[in-house]
Design an enzyme around this catalytic site. Structure first.
Site, short mmCIF file in Angstrom:
data_model
loop_
_atom_site.label_atom_id
_atom_site.label_comp_id
_atom_site.label_asym_id
_atom_site.label_seq_id
_atom_site.Cartn_x
_atom_site.Cartn_y
_atom_site.Cartn_z
N GLU A 96 3.90 6.43 -3.92
CA GLU A 96 4.71 6.70 -2.74
C GLU A 96 6.18 6.42 -3.10
OE1 GLU A 96 5.06 5.71 2.03
OE2 GLU A 96 3.68 4.55 0.80
N GLY A 155 6.74 -4.28 -1.41
CA GLY A 155 5.90 -5.43 -1.12
C GLY A 155 4.45 -5.15 -1.46
N ASN A 190 -2.60 2.53 -0.87
CA ASN A 190 -3.47 3.54 -1.47
C ASN A 190 -4.90 3.39 -0.95
OD1 ASN A 190 -1.25 3.86 -3.56
ND2 ASN A 190 -2.00 1.82 -4.03
N HIS A 197 -0.85 -5.50 7.18
CA HIS A 197 -0.12 -4.24 7.25
C HIS A 197 -0.79 -3.17 6.37
CE1 HIS A 197 3.60 -1.79 7.71
NE2 HIS A 197 3.24 -1.35 6.52
N GLU A 198 -1.04 -3.51 5.12
CA GLU A 198 -1.60 -2.51 4.22
C GLU A 198 -3.03 -2.14 4.60
OE1 GLU A 198 0.58 -1.15 2.53
OE2 GLU A 198 2.08 -2.73 2.70
N HIS A 211 -3.02 0.29 7.47
CA HIS A 211 -2.67 1.64 7.04
C HIS A 211 -3.91 2.49 6.75
CE1 HIS A 211 1.55 2.40 6.87
NE2 HIS A 211 1.85 1.40 6.05
#
Length: 890
Positions: free
Chosen positions: A123, A263, A267, A299-300, A303
């Site tokens: 990204e 950070g 994926n 957060h990840e 996603h």
């Protein structure tokens, strides 16, 4: 890529691709010096577009072979693109073979080497540095990936999705085959090949399925992964409980890497993380580090649905995933915090980040809407506006439709768009359609101006109590100042959460608007839709103070017209913790701004008494007290002035801190003694709040002691530094010595380095602490320059570069903005040096001077000269050139 070769991309020019890639079969023979990439792409013509050549993105690739349906085909290169004249078939298989050199990839974008392993970051546009592809987010494909490599060098081979096969190969090599059943854009592709160990945990979701969670780290770091695993488990549980979004793969993996520009990265099923947001132990990480890990892991993981299952149609919609997911991780952190006061501390911290990074961005040359209109380098739009302001836009939706209404809207969003690449409009429409009677649905077109207009709206509020009529009239008006490329602004929908506090009783008053039959509670949200609006409250039994923008219900600058007496009422009695904190901050800010013209500050007794009351108040959480007792930052104070003299701002704020240290000396001693944590270390809100207040108290005590020549408190701080059982207290004591310029600071810094010289993340703290120390006589700047030559410093590692360069330029204005322009020379040299290595990092550092016009002379002219000197170079990357040239635009 040289500046000028990257075209300006405009949102209004969006077209769907001429071709779709439906399936990707990748095989990579991995080697740091030369990796061979073989791709087999199942491609389908997009019938909505006219027949045209197939254009594939590629960068720094060595092309070996191109086949269409097994046959050689002619091709050409145009502007970093592989062009194949329109194939005759509507569906075909394209095979490409190329090589790349990961060990030469210092950009840390694409496939690169770090610490003996190979890692990816795709990204936003890194996949084109691996192989030729339609590298855009609306092209979603199902991936099957085979990794082959030396088993001794790369015993762990990971990619997205589920592991379907693995085995041995000749010559000491092995392979692993991964399949991701969910279509995804290329930016979500990931692979890892390294010598790693894993912490593993099985979890069972509400649907009764078992899933394997794995966190991979370098050998020797496994004992620092417990908190990250606990955070991951909590994230899985929370997302299913709050939004009914379960884990959808057999396993979920996190991999920690030392060299990482961001950070972390979401994926699909294989999240790559900066080690900073994975590794933590009581001995090496502070409470803030533990909080950061919980937030970023959440957060990840979140996603997985808001970004992966539903992704962005184009990069202009970046906030569709980032703003929404920041909101979700903020909600997660508040829910994990537990108590109302701890939740308030989380919210205040979020607002501080917004004000200190996004508000200045909105007022400078890089101002852009939450949904940008154009870009040259998309990496430059991973900004506070897209993330933090984007989260506030989502939060306003949540405020307007309520918690249950928002959950219904999220459910409709997934029902409509799962597996698609969509827009910010699609999300807003789903929330509105699920709540058709809400203020959001009624005013949706007006609300969406938050996506299209840049700048921070200014909200003005004036209240008047009528004793005879027992009414309180509140007049609100809004204006949005001119920003880059947007001279004319229209009114926006602003939700204003508010209440009325009795001036004499301190009680929350019942709220009944004119025309209503009866009062309805003591808290409500006023929906502002016009440039000016008037609200009349009836049956108001006493004179009152309006408590406005509770919980920071909209990302605006509020001019409430309140007096110091009004703010003291709110500070003492308001039921809303955010407004109570804000009242104290505005009391401090008013005194700082008043003192700036002369540079002389003398704190008045009412203010000191109020601060003492806060510190001693037994009803307040220690973490809240710590936030409330720290004066506004130099950066925030500077933003309230038209021409900034950084040295004057620094001197006035330092004077305020010094006076608070002196006049509350006995209170600080009490606070330090009363807020010691006696039990074993745990990174929980109750303990961390006590540590935060105790460390603030210690810093104040040491500061006053150094000023008066007393050696007791510096000695106690040094002893605490040596004896501390956790990094929070050890670093707190060290910071107290360094910031007070105590004589014991030098031996303490030397001892700290000796203790932690083999802990990279702790050494980052060592560099940062020195770069952020309050400037005095140029010593801090001189020390920062000297630290560039330290054997442990390197520009090649983003964390280490940030720990010194960003700390100085962004967080130490007095050290950076020097009358002799030394800081600007330092900045220019480092921007150029960084740009040759890592353009993403360089462009972020370049932004330290994007608001040079805001400075007073002589700083303004010297800063402009430095920016112009960098702009004159012809070898800048497009990332850095875009920032530099925008900074110079009139």
């Amino acid at each position: 890529m040289r500046e000028g070769t990257a075209p300006l991309i405009r949102r209004e020019d969006y077209l769907s691709p001429a071709y779709w890639i439906r399936q990707v079969d990748l095989t990579l023979d991995l080697d740091a010096a030369k990796t061979i990439v073989a791709s087999k792409l199942t491609i389908e013509r997009n019938g909505q577009q006219p027949a045209q050549p197939l254009r594939l993105h590629g960068e720094d690739l060595n092309l070996l072979r191109v086949l269409v349906d097994g046959q050689s085909v002619s091709f050409r290169h145009e502007d970093d693109m592989l062009v194949i004249d329109a194939p005759a078939a509507d569906q075909f298989v394209l095979e490409i073979r190329n090589t790349i050199a990961p060990e030469k990839n210092t950009h840390l974008s694409g496939l690169y080497a770090s610490g003996g392993g190979l890692y990816t970051q795709c990204e936003a546009e890194g996949f084109r540095r691996i192989t030729y592809f339609l590298d855009r987010p609306d092209v979603m494909a199902v991936y099957t990936v085979t990794l082959r490599g030396d088993k001794k060098k790369y015993p762990v081979l990971l990619s997205n999705g589920n592991l379907v096969e693995q085995g041995e190969l000749d010559g000491g090599r092995h392979f692993a085959k991964w399949h991701d059943p969910f279509p995804k854009p290329s930016y979500l592709f990931a692979l890892v090949a390294a010598d790693l160990v894993a912490r593993e945990q099985w979890v069972r979701t509400r649907g009764g399925k078992d899933h394997l969670l794995q966190i991979f780290v370098k050998r020797g770091d496994l004992d620092k992964t417990e908190h990250a695993m606990n955070s991951l488990i909590a994230s899985v549980v929370w997302d299913e409980a709050r939004f009914n979004l379960p884990l959808d793969l057999e396993r979920f993996m996190i991999v920690a890497v030392d060299d990482f520009n961001m950070g972390a990265m979401e994926n699909k099923g294989l999240n790559l993380f900066n080690t900073k947001y994975v590794l933590a132990s009581a001995a090496t990480a502070t409470d803030a580090d533990f909080d950061g890990i919980e937030s970023v892991v959440g957060h990840e993981y979140f996603h997985n649905w808001t970004g992966n299952r539903i992704t962005c149609r184009d990069w202009f919609q970046l906030s569709l995933k980032e703003g929404l997911t920041v909101f979700r991780d903020q909600e997660f952190s508040m829910d994990m915090a537990g108590s109302a006061s701890a939740r308030a501390v989380c919210r205040i911290a979020d607002v501080l980040r917004l004000r200190e990074s996004q508000f200045p961005e909105d007022a400078g040359p890089m101002a852009h809407p939450v949904r940008p209109d154009a870009y040259q380098a998309i990496d430059n739009f991973y900004t506070s506006t897209v993330y933090e302001k984007g989260a506030e836009v989502v939060r306003m939706m949540h405020t307007l439709v309520g918690r249950e209404g928002f959950a219904k809207g999220m459910s409709l969003y997934f029902q409509r768009h799962d597996g698609q690449a969509v827009t910010c409009d699609d999300f807003a429409q789903a929330i509105a359609d699920a709540n058709p009677d809400s203020a959001l649905a009624v005013n949706l077109a007006l609300f969406k101006r938050w996506y299209s207009q840049s700048g921070t709206p200014h909200l003005s509020a004036r209240g008047q109590y009528d004793t005879a009529a027992s009414t309180f009239t509140l007049e609100l008006s809004q204006a949005n100042p001119v920003t880059a490329a947007q001279p004319n602004k229209l009114p926006q929908l602003i939700p204003v959460a508010m209440g009325l506090v009795g001036r004499h009783s301190g009680q929350a008053l019942a709220l009944q608007l004119e025309g209503e039959a009866a009062p309805s509670g003591s808290h409500r949200v006023l929906v502002m839709t016009e440039a000016t609006q008037r609200f009349v409250f009836t049956h108001v039994t006493e004179d009152c103070v309006p408590s406005l923008l509770r919980g920071f219900s909209a990302p605006v600058l509020l001019d409430d017209g309140l007096t110091d007496a009004d703010r003291l009422v709110l500070l003492a009695h308001d039921s809303d913790p955010f407004t109570r904190w804000e009242s104290g901050q505005k009391l401090a800010l008013g005194r700082l701004l008043t003192a700036l013209p002369t540079g002389t500050l003398e704190l008045d007794e009412p203010f000191v008494h109020a601060m003492r009351g806060l510190l001693r108040d037994p009803s307040l959480d220690p973490a809240f007290k710590e936030l409330a007792l720290v004066p506004p930052s130099e950066g925030y104070v500077a933003e309230q002035t038209t021409e900034v003299d950084p040295q004057r701002v620094h001197a006035v704020r330092e004077s305020m801190v010094q006076q608070l240290a002196a006049r509350l000396n006995e209170d600080w001693a009490w606070a330090f003694a009363e807020h010691q944590v006696r039990e074993g270390y745990r990174p929980v809100a109750e303990q961390s709040g006590k540590r935060a207040l105790a460390n603030l108290a210690l810093a104040m005590l040491v500061r006053h002691a150094v000023a008066t020549g007393d050696t007791v408190w510096p000695g106690r701080a040094y002893q605490r530094f040596k004896d501390a059982s956790n990094m929070t207290d050890r670093l707190g004591a060290l910071q107290a010595l360094v910031n007070a310029h105590a004589e014991l600071a030098a031996p303490a810094l030397e001892r700290f380095h000796a203790l932690f010289r083999h802990e990279p993340l702790v050494l980052d703290k060592w560099f940062m602490l020195q770069a952020r120390a309050p400037e005095r006589d140029g010593r801090v700047f001189a020390q920062a320059k000297q630290l560039l030559k330290h054997p442990d410093f390197t520009l090649g590692n983003p964390n280490r570069a940030r720990s010194l360069l960003m700390a100085l330029a962004f967080f130490n204005p007095a050290a950076f903005h020097r009358a002799d322009a030394g800081g600007y020379v330092f900045w220019a040299e480092r921007v150029v040096e960084l740009d040759a290595i890592n353009p993403q990092l360089a462009s972020r550092f370049a932004r330290a001077l994007d608001r040079w016009r805001h400075l007073a002379e002589p700083y303004r002219s010297a800063a402009r000269e430095a920016v112009a000197r960098v702009a004159a170079r012809t070898d800048l990357s497009s990332d850095t050139a875009e920032i530099i040239h925008r900074a110079l635009q009139e």
